[in-house]
Motif scaffolding. Structure first.
Motif, PDB file in Angstrom:
ATOM      1  N   HIS A 107       0.809  -1.219   0.000  1.00  0.00           N
ATOM      2  CA  HIS A 107       0.000   0.000   0.000  1.00  0.00           C
ATOM      3  C   HIS A 107       0.844   1.272   0.000  1.00  0.00           C
ATOM      4  O   HIS A 107       0.319   2.352   0.272  1.00  0.00           O
ATOM      5  CB  HIS A 107      -0.950  -0.020   1.197  1.00  0.00           C
ATOM      6  N   THR A 122      -4.619   5.276  -5.762  1.00  0.00           N
ATOM      7  CA  THR A 122      -3.310   5.730  -5.285  1.00  0.00           C
ATOM      8  C   THR A 122      -3.299   7.247  -5.177  1.00  0.00           C
ATOM      9  O   THR A 122      -3.585   7.962  -6.141  1.00  0.00           O
ATOM     10  CB  THR A 122      -2.198   5.267  -6.240  1.00  0.00           C
ATOM     11  N   VAL A 143      -1.685   3.700  -1.343  1.00  0.00           N
ATOM     12  CA  VAL A 143      -2.844   2.997  -1.891  1.00  0.00           C
ATOM     13  C   VAL A 143      -3.929   2.966  -0.815  1.00  0.00           C
ATOM     14  O   VAL A 143      -3.802   2.293   0.202  1.00  0.00           O
ATOM     15  CB  VAL A 143      -2.465   1.569  -2.326  1.00  0.00           C
TER      16      VAL A 143
END
Length: 265
Positions: free
Chosen positions: A52, A211, A216
Motif C-alpha cells: 500500500h 493511489t 494505496v
C-alpha cells in the motif's frame, strides 16, 4: 625525468581523490531510518504495508482529508495524523476533537442525535487501513485464513495493549491477497462502552483501491452481512472522494471549539 613522472602521478592521484563523489550522509541516514522503522513490524504486516505504499511514507504524512459520499450531502473529514485531532463537517452538524475536547456544533437548528464519542475517529480508522495498524501498542498474531468464493486470504489478528485507544478490547483481523499483499478484508469486533471483548466479528471488504501521493487507499468499501464469524453477502457500499495528503500539519485552530458548539462530556 623520473622525478617529474612521479610528481605528475602524485598530482593526478590527489586530484582523483578530491573529485571522488562523497556518499550522501543524508540519504544514508534516511535509508537506515527506513530499515529501522520497518524492522519493528512482523513480516506479514510489513508485506501489507509495502503493498500500500509503505509505512514509512505514511508516517511522513501529517494531514489527511477525505469525503464520505452520502445522499444527504458529503461528510468531509480532516485528520491530524500525529495528534489524531479531527474535524467532521456535514450539512447538518460539525463534530470536532482538538486532542482533548470533543464538541458538536449543530447547524440550522437541527438537533444532533448521534453518538459523537462512538463516531469520533470511526470513519477515519476504517479509511486509513491498513496504516492505522502501524500505531503503537499493537500486537500481531497469525490467524486462520479467510476462504471466500474459493479464494484463500491469509490472516493477521490485531489486538491492543490495555489502555490503548477508546476500546482496547477491540480486535481486528486483516485478510490479504497472498500474491499482491493488498488488504482484501477487515474483520472487527465492537466493544465500545463494554467492559469485556466481543466474540462477534463484523466484515468489510476492501477491493477497490486508488493511489494518492504514493499511498494505496480505499476508493470504496463494502460492508457485508455475516454468520458464524464469516462474511456472507454484501450489505452496502460506502464511497470516498476528494482524498488528499499533506506532509504539513493542519492548523490547530481548525479543530478548536466554536463558541456556539456544545462540549461532549
Amino acid at each position: 625525468m623520473k622525478k617529474l613522472v612521479h610528481l605528475f602521478l602524485l598530482v593526478v592521484l590527489i586530484t582523483a581523490c578530491k573529485n571522488e563523489p562523497k556518499q550522501d550522509t543524508k540519504i544514508t541516514e534516511e535509508v537506515n531510518q527506513e530499515e529501522i522503522t520497518t524492522s519493528i513490524y512482523p513480516e506479514s504486516i510489513t508485506k501489507v504495508f509495502d503493498a500500500h505504499g509503505g509505512i514509512n511514507k505514511w508516517q511522513k504524512m501529517q494531514t489527511l482529508s477525505f469525503s464520505v459520499v452520502k445522499p444527504t450531502g458529503n461528510e468531509v473529514i480532516t485528520e491530524n495524523l500525529k495528534t489524531r485531532a479531527e474535524l467532521i463537517d456535514t450539512p447538518t452538524y460539525t463534530q470536532g476533537f482538538d486532542g482533548e475536547t470533543l464538541w458538536i456544533n449543530e447547524k440550522n437548528g437541527k438537533e444532533y442525535k448521534g453518538k459523537p464519542k462512538f463516531y469520533k475517529g470511526l470513519m477515519f480508522y476504517f479509511y486509513a487501513m491498513p496504516f492505522v495498524f502501524g500505531d503503537d501498542g499493537i500486537s500481531y498474531t497469525e490467524t486462520e485464513p479467510l476462504i471466500f468464493e474459493g479464494k484463500t486470504y491469509p490472516g493477521i489478528l490485531i489486538s491492543y495493549e490495555a489502555g490503548v485507544g477508546e476500546s482496547s478490547n477491540d480486535q481486528y483481523k486483516i485478510f490479504y491477497d497472498p500474491e499482491t499483499g493488498h488488504m482484501q478484508w477487515l474483520g472487527y469486533t465492537v466493544t465500545f462502552g463494554k467492559a469485556e471483548g466481543s466474540p462477534d466479528f463484523h466484515f468489510i471488504r476492501y477491493n477497490n483501491w486508488q493511489t494518492v501521493n504514493g499511498l494505496v487507499v480505499p476508493k470504496s468499501i463494502d460492508w457485508y452481512n455475516y454468520k458464524d464469524n464469516l462474511p456472507t453477502e454484501k450489505r452496502n457500499t460506502v464511497e470516498f472522494s476528494d482524498v488528499s495528503f499533506s506532509k504539513e500539519a493542519p492548523e490547530a485552530s481548525l479543530f478548536a471549539k466554536p463558541e456556539s458548539a456544545k462540549v461532549v462530556e
